[in-house]
Design a protein around this motif. Structure first.
Motif, PDB file in Angstrom:
ATOM      1  N   TYR A 153      69.648  95.200  91.532  1.00  0.00           N
ATOM      2  CA  TYR A 153      70.596  95.020  92.636  1.00  0.00           C
ATOM      3  C   TYR A 153      71.795  94.205  92.190  1.00  0.00           C
ATOM      4  N   VAL A 154      71.526  93.092  91.510  1.00  0.00           N
ATOM      5  CA  VAL A 154      72.620  92.219  91.076  1.00  0.00           C
ATOM      6  C   VAL A 154      73.561  92.954  90.125  1.00  0.00           C
ATOM      7  N   THR A 155      72.982  93.697  89.155  1.00  0.00           N
ATOM      8  CA  THR A 155      73.852  94.321  88.162  1.00  0.00           C
ATOM      9  C   THR A 155      74.584  95.536  88.708  1.00  0.00           C
ATOM     10  N   ARG A 178      59.760  92.015  77.364  1.00  0.00           N
ATOM     11  CA  ARG A 178      59.880  93.241  76.575  1.00  0.00           C
ATOM     12  C   ARG A 178      59.875  94.508  77.429  1.00  0.00           C
ATOM     13  N   ARG A 179      59.104  94.548  78.509  1.00  0.00           N
ATOM     14  CA  ARG A 179      58.935  95.805  79.244  1.00  0.00           C
ATOM     15  C   ARG A 179      59.724  95.879  80.538  1.00  0.00           C
ATOM     16  N   LEU A 180      60.416  94.785  80.879  1.00  0.00           N
ATOM     17  CA  LEU A 180      61.254  94.785  82.075  1.00  0.00           C
ATOM     18  C   LEU A 180      62.341  95.856  82.056  1.00  0.00           C
ATOM     19  N   ILE A 239      57.334  92.035  86.942  1.00  0.00           N
ATOM     20  CA  ILE A 239      58.368  92.994  86.526  1.00  0.00           C
ATOM     21  C   ILE A 239      58.964  93.710  87.733  1.00  0.00           C
ATOM     22  N   THR A 240      58.092  94.137  88.643  1.00  0.00           N
ATOM     23  CA  THR A 240      58.574  94.882  89.798  1.00  0.00           C
ATOM     24  C   THR A 240      59.540  94.041  90.628  1.00  0.00           C
ATOM     25  N   LEU A 241      59.122  92.803  90.922  1.00  0.00           N
ATOM     26  CA  LEU A 241      59.993  91.932  91.708  1.00  0.00           C
ATOM     27  C   LEU A 241      61.307  91.662  90.983  1.00  0.00           C
ATOM     28  N   ALA A 242      61.195  91.285  89.706  1.00  0.00           N
ATOM     29  CA  ALA A 242      62.392  90.932  88.948  1.00  0.00           C
ATOM     30  C   ALA A 242      63.316  92.133  88.807  1.00  0.00           C
TER      31      ALA A 242
END
Lengths: 551, 368
Positions: free
Chosen positions: A373-375, A430-432, A364-367
């Motif tokens: 950043y992308v959004t 779900r928690r991202l 989750i942290t990495l993603a």
């Protein structure tokens, strides 16, 4: 901004990979669910039989009606209870208000079904309070099971969300607006109704939506305290469990209807809230004042009473975890037996929870860093689509995502059912959003020119990202990750669908122990969960320097 | 309609700290009165006492002799313009302006008439259906003003209304505010920390510091005859120079700036009996220095100059090491060069002389 087409770079690849992840673990399963619902499980022909069955039988429609009744009542009651609470805490000086805020936050972070089972211990047929009242006063307490119990548990559990939302909004209301109204002789209730309520309406709607979705998707509470009061998640679970091994089509059909309904509610809320949203920033925020006389007493009583009721389940469960047990019942005296039993009987669940939640939180942290950043910084059609994808888990109830993943990954080419991978995938999806939102919020504050400065000095895109951007957003990332973490370890509705003997989590263990009537072990495990939650929250406060959480 | 406002021995306390100790002040009917001072001087506190948002711990606040101390804000019939305008973001321009009237039992037709009249006065009729977020800062300011005035208040209160606008708009808006106030003829109390703005709009100004009024007067009074050194330095720019005051040959007061440069200043208050020279402080505004043509004056050296078109600001280092600023008409013939040695003469008619503490202006006919 430089015009023209952006050339391909490392970010395009990252965006592509994230997209692929969402397509495989979110879009594909939901699509499979849709397919399942429209094709007959045995013949494989196109058919509307499942939908016909659902809409034609009173048994199913009854569950829908129950769900709507529960959800709407919980949402309205939460607003009615927590709105004034937030208002009081904003305008009045309450003794120990910092502690009260933290306690309310903690109460909202626990798994709702723990509340359900605690209230059964307190107000159930042989509950402590029920017995006390009937022994001392000879009065029979009203029945806690069914609609009343669900309403009580979910309202206490979810109204803190409204409280946090409204408190946040009230902080942005400029006191000058209140004074302007007063100077024109618009005071008291009239002032609240004409100025304050319209201003915070978008927030009330947003908080209301969150409560609505949570209450709608909650599975554990009606299962434990509902006693035959069937709601849609219970229905889906029962249909799914009873059909395992064979035909999932009917559960899929109900899921499709639920997702459509949830989407409709979500869009309606967005539409209304967007039309009525105002950007506010308070130059002079409303300062809490010391109230006088009866008003002061009433304000304190209201705040304290709410806090006590909200904290009661966790406190009582923690108390019972130290009680001596004999077999399944609590007896006089105190001991650590329940904890010993918990570690020996369900030690694997504790290990599983930490292992799976740990891996999930790393992913989750990495993603979240990359997606945020992308959004935020690379706006465009693709980024917008990605943004929408990350919002989907707000609408899709946990049990439905569980079923969708299971029907997709229980056969080649990707067999994952029964493994930890499928649970981790579900947790990530779900928690991202919590971590993304918290990271994006920080990133919005970072001016583009800071990166441009680094790049103008000859630093590469990636190096700039890791050396400049990531360090600036890291506090938001960690803060969000902690909230994701807490919500993973207290998650039940997806795990209950996806777990097998080897991948049982603590919440699943608590749930099964409660169902079996093994209250001691359940209490010990719940208390452990509460302790982890509180420690995580304290860490969150330390890292973020804030005393509030955005959901 | 308009009222006279009077403060009698007003005290404001926060807990045990006294922010305003026994302040008295009279504001005339229809007057544009400004409270001016650095931040934290108590000017906003005073304004909010008039509005009724701050409690009054002692003394009496009256509107036309009627004590207002405990009247709630809504019953004072005031119009208030807030620093950040406080436009209701969920109402359009007309609704914002009409809001006060709706709380006053005014018929619908009358409301409409007064709102549209007021929107004309502040020149925002074309925006009447717009939401606040679609208005510029200046337009929001006009809405705030219209909303405050449309209820025909007895008093108009403005709390730093222009501080959120850019420099050019600030000048336009202060002219607009002044002309609208004159047109409506309403008693106005205005708070600002910007002395130029205060001078531009006010009939009278009270300069405040640490909760105490330093001077009350017309903009001209305050600029030309500041009551003490604080006012002199706060309003406009000035050079403070130490000098000696002594009795000259013919018994007239004489200021001795250097050994060979003295100025007789006949209008000074007589020396109190003593013939001893006394230390004084002079406030000499940059335009009160001129380049001496007859060789008399304070010797100095040009350190730098800034040409600003209409005039030139010249920085001069005096013999004793102090730097002073002089403003010269660019058109005048004395063009200076950096490093040039000059002699500065002082326009003795307009300079102000203070006692050594800087508390008292010794010029005759000045003072509170």
């Amino acid at each position: 901004m430089i015009g023209g087409k952006r050339r391909w770079d490392i970010w395009s690849l990252i965006t592509f990979l994230i997209f692929a992840g969402y397509l495989i673990f979110l879009a594909l399963p939901l699509f499979m669910l849709l397919i399942k619902s429209f094709f007959d499980g045995t013949t494989g022909d196109f058919s509307l039989a499942y939908f016909y069955k659902f809409f034609s039988k009173a048994y199913y429609m009854n569950a829908v009606w129950n769900s709507i009744k529960v959800t709407v009542s919980v949402t309205l009651l939460s607003i009615v209870v927590a709105g004034p609470l937030a208002y009081i805490m904003t305008i009045a000086k309450i003794k120990g208000s910092a502690t009260v805020r933290i306690l309310i936050l903690i109460s909202s972070m626990s798994a709702p079904f723990i509340g359900a089972y605690a209230w059964i211990l307190l107000l159930g047929r042989s509950g402590v309070i029920t017995k006390f009242v009937s022994n001392v006063f000879g009065v029979q307490m009203p029945d806690i099971y069914g609609f009343t119990g669900i309403l009580l548990v979910l309202t206490l559990q979810l109204s803190p969300l409204i409280f946090m939302y409204v408190s946040g909004a009230l902080k942005n209301v400029d006191n000058s607006l209140m004074e302007a109204a007063e100077s024109m002789n618009c005071t008291g209730l009239k002032k609240m109704w004409k100025i304050l309520v319209p201003l915070i309406m978008p927030t009330i709607l947003a908080g209301g939506l969150l409560v609505f979705m949570r209450a709608f998707a909650d599975f554990g509470t009606p299962m434990l305290i509902g006693e035959g009061f069937r709601t849609v998640p219970v229905l889906i679970f029962n249909e799914f469990i009873s059909e395992v091994g064979g035909d999932n089509g009917f559960a899929a059909a109900i899921s499709v209807i639920v997702v459509l309904f949830a989407t409709a509610v979500f869009l309606l809320q967005k539409f209304v809230a967007n039309r009525k949203s105002y950007s506010m920033s308070a130059l002079n925020p409303i300062e809490p004042k010391k109230l006088k006389g009866i008003a002061n007493v009433a304000a304190h009583a209201y705040v304290y009473l709410f806090t006590i009721l909200a904290m009661m389940p966790q406190v009582y469960v923690a108390y019972t975890s130290f009680q001596k047990t004999s077999g399944k019942i609590f007896v006089d005296g105190y001991s650590l037996d329940s904890y010993r039993a918990a570690f020996s009987k369900v030690g694997d669940a504790i290990f599983n929870t930490f292992m799976m939640a740990g891996i999930t939180i790393i992913i989750i942290t990495l993603a979240a860093v990359l997606i945020a950043y992308v959004t935020v910084k690379r706006k465009g059609a693709v980024a917008n689509l990605l943004d929408t994808f990350t919002m989907l888990p707000y609408i899709v109830p946990g049990s439905i995502l569980g079923i969708a993943l299971l029907v997709t990954f229980n056969k080649p080419p990707l067999v994952m059912s029964g493994t930890a991978v499928i649970l981790i995938a579900a947790f990530v999806i779900r928690r991202l959003p919590y971590t993304i939102r918290s990271s994006a919020a920080v990133l919005h504050q970072v001016n583009d020119s800071i990166e441009e400065a680094a790049i103008s000095l000859g630093t590469s895109t990636m190096r700039t990202f890791f050396k400049i951007t990531v360090p600036m957003m890291i506090s938001g990332v960690f803060a969000g990750a902690i909230i994701s973490w807490i919500s993973i370890i207290t998650e039940l509705s997806t795990s209950i669908i996806l777990y097998t003997g080897n991948t049982r989590t603590m919440t699943v263990a608590v749930y099964t122990e409660v169902v079996r009537g093994n209250y001691g072990v359940a209490a010990a495990l719940s208390t452990l969960l509460t302790v982890i939650t509180v420690i995580s929250l304290l860490l969150f406060f330390k890292l973020s320097g804030k005393k509030e959480v955005t959901m | 309609m308009s009222v006279a406002i009077s403060f009698k021995d007003i005290v404001k306390k926060y807990g045990d700290t006294t922010v305003i100790p026994e302040l008295s002040l009279d504001i005339k009917k229809g007057e544009f009165f400004t409270l001016l001072g650095p931040s934290g001087c108590g000017k906003t506190t005073l304004l909010r006492m008039v509005a009724g948002f701050n409690s009054i711990e002692g003394g009496a606040l009256t509107f036309n002799e009627k004590v207002m101390n405990n009247v709630p804000p809504g019953k004072r019939n005031i119009g208030m313009v807030f620093q950040n305008y406080a436009i209701f973001p969920h109402m359009n321009v007309s609704e914002n302006v009409a809001f006060g009237l709706q709380n006053r039992q005014v018929s619908k037709a009358e409301q409409q008439r007064r709102v549209s009249e007021m929107l004309d006065t502040v020149q925002i009729s074309v925006y009447k259906d717009r939401m606040p977020k679609n208005l510029s800062g200046g337009q929001q300011q006009r809405v705030a003003l219209a909303r405050a005035i449309v209820i025909n208040p007895d008093v108009l209160l403005m709390d730093e209304p222009l501080s959120n606008l850019d420099a050019k708009l600030r000048v336009d808006m202060r002219n607009a505010i002044k002309s609208i106030q004159r047109e409506v003829g309403i008693t106005t109390v205005y708070v600002t920390h910007d002395q130029e703005e205060a001078m531009a709009v006010s009939d009278r100004i009270a300069v405040m510091k640490s909760g105490v009024i330093q001077q009350i007067g017309t903009p001209r009074d305050i600029y030309q005859r500041p009551a003490n050194l604080f006012v002199a330095t706060f309003i406009g720019r000035t050079n403070v120079i130490e000098a000696e005051l002594a009795a000259g040959a013919n018994g007239e007061a004489e200021i001795c700036l250097t050994k060979d440069y003295s100025l007789p200043i006949p209008k000074l208050q007589p020396l109190m009996g003593s013939k001893q020279p006394m230390k004084v402080k002079l406030s000499i505004r940059p335009e009160e220095f001129v380049l001496s043509e007859d060789g008399k004056g304070i010797a100095g050296k040009v350190m730098n100059y800034v040409f600003l078109g209409l005039n030139t600001h010249v920085i001069i280092k005096l013999e004793n090491g102090e730097e002073v600023e002089m403003i010269q008409q660019s058109a005048s013939n004395g063009v200076v060069e950096i490093g040039q040695n000059v002699r500065l003469a002082v326009v003795r008619e307009t300079i102000n002389v203070y006692d050594a503490s800087g508390e008292r202006n010794l010029n005759r006919g000045s003072g509170l």
